[in-house]
Write an enzyme that holds these catalytic residues in place. Sequence first.
Site, PDB file in Angstrom:
ATOM      1  N   TYR A  53      52.988  35.111  24.701  1.00 39.88           N
ATOM      2  CA  TYR A  53      51.880  35.126  25.663  1.00 39.88           C
ATOM      3  C   TYR A  53      50.524  34.977  24.985  1.00 39.88           C
ATOM      4  O   TYR A  53      50.350  35.471  23.882  1.00 39.88           O
ATOM      5  CB  TYR A  53      51.899  36.431  26.461  1.00 39.88           C
ATOM      6  CG  TYR A  53      53.116  36.627  27.321  1.00 39.88           C
ATOM      7  CD1 TYR A  53      54.018  35.595  27.590  1.00 39.88           C
ATOM      8  CD2 TYR A  53      53.382  37.871  27.879  1.00 39.88           C
ATOM      9  CE1 TYR A  53      55.140  35.810  28.380  1.00 39.88           C
ATOM     10  CE2 TYR A  53      54.495  38.089  28.674  1.00 39.88           C
ATOM     11  CZ  TYR A  53      55.375  37.060  28.915  1.00 39.88           C
ATOM     12  OH  TYR A  53      56.477  37.281  29.701  1.00 39.88           O
ATOM     13  N   GLY A 243      51.248  32.984  49.774  1.00 40.88           N
ATOM     14  CA  GLY A 243      50.890  32.054  50.839  1.00 40.88           C
ATOM     15  C   GLY A 243      49.685  31.199  50.539  1.00 40.88           C
ATOM     16  O   GLY A 243      49.294  30.355  51.353  1.00 40.88           O
TER      17      GLY A 243
END
Length: 346
Positions: A53, A243
């Site tokens: 990472y 969403g």
Amino acid sequence: MKYTTLPNTDIRVSRICLGTMTWGRQNTESEGQAQMDYALDQGVNFFDTAELYPVPAHKDRYAVTEKIIGNWFRKNGQRQNIVLASKIAGPAPFTAFIRTDGFKPSAIRDAVEGSLRRLQTDYIDLYQLHWPERSTNYFGQRGFSPDPNEAWSDNIHEVLRTLQTLVRDGKIREVGLSNETPWGVMRFLEEANAHAELPRMITIQNPYSLLNRLFEVGLSEISHRSQMGLLAYSPLGFGTLSGKYLGGQKPEKARVTLFPNYNRYSNSKAVEATGAYAEIAQGHGLTLAQMALAFVNSRPFLTSNIIGATTLDQLRENIGSIHIELSPEVFSEIEEVHKLIPNPAP
């Protein structure tokens, strides 16, 4: 916050785990440290990181995330209050700048020592193999296709023997797998069962979400019968299950906007399923992210749900999902969508 223990240990961990892979790429060091401050204040005591990472991996940013966490430990002295997980990167073209000798004993030892230095700690609570050395189906591959040119030979006993030495030396406490298949899990457990002195893999960190429930096919039974806990990653499918990408939206600085090749949750069936889940959430007065995370939190095989965020507002909503109990009606409606569009994102 709700808590459990890492399987077959007395190590108490929050059911929400703080994921860190955006720190040093999408997030600055100060933003990452603010996330750790907030998470700890909300009772999150489990942080997950990796030498790889931030992601996408790049040699100029190698292990920056671990350094950010280490600086936070040095600044506030909170190491003893955190259960810390990290990982060694497996061999792949995009990790050739890290090393090219896979999980050889010297590679594992060097990886652990490097993580300890960057994290500014004497030990790692849970050390994981980020993905297998062998050729198999992980990172968005649904099915397994044998590689006729594969050079890997079974070295799982040797890997566990090396990890045993690191446990004995106090550098790591427990060990786990990541992006692993049923065959791989059972192979590691077979060695630990045959040789009682070897460490036993206690967790598996695999993707799990409303869009990818493939863990339920094989691995969930192994989890149940072998007491191996799932650390669920991508529970929001790169943010898709918030969403925010519905209707073709491309929010500025959002992960899939910045890195469009991370599209495994963006195919037409995944978009269709996301829309259907959004309707369920709206119908029950929930945000889609809350419902998606609460669903993962409810799974009997879950040890901890790894949530990541690029803003504190996202982090508040994600951590807050631990307080949401879905009704039987919501579960029933989720299952109806799953029957129609099962696992659209591999």
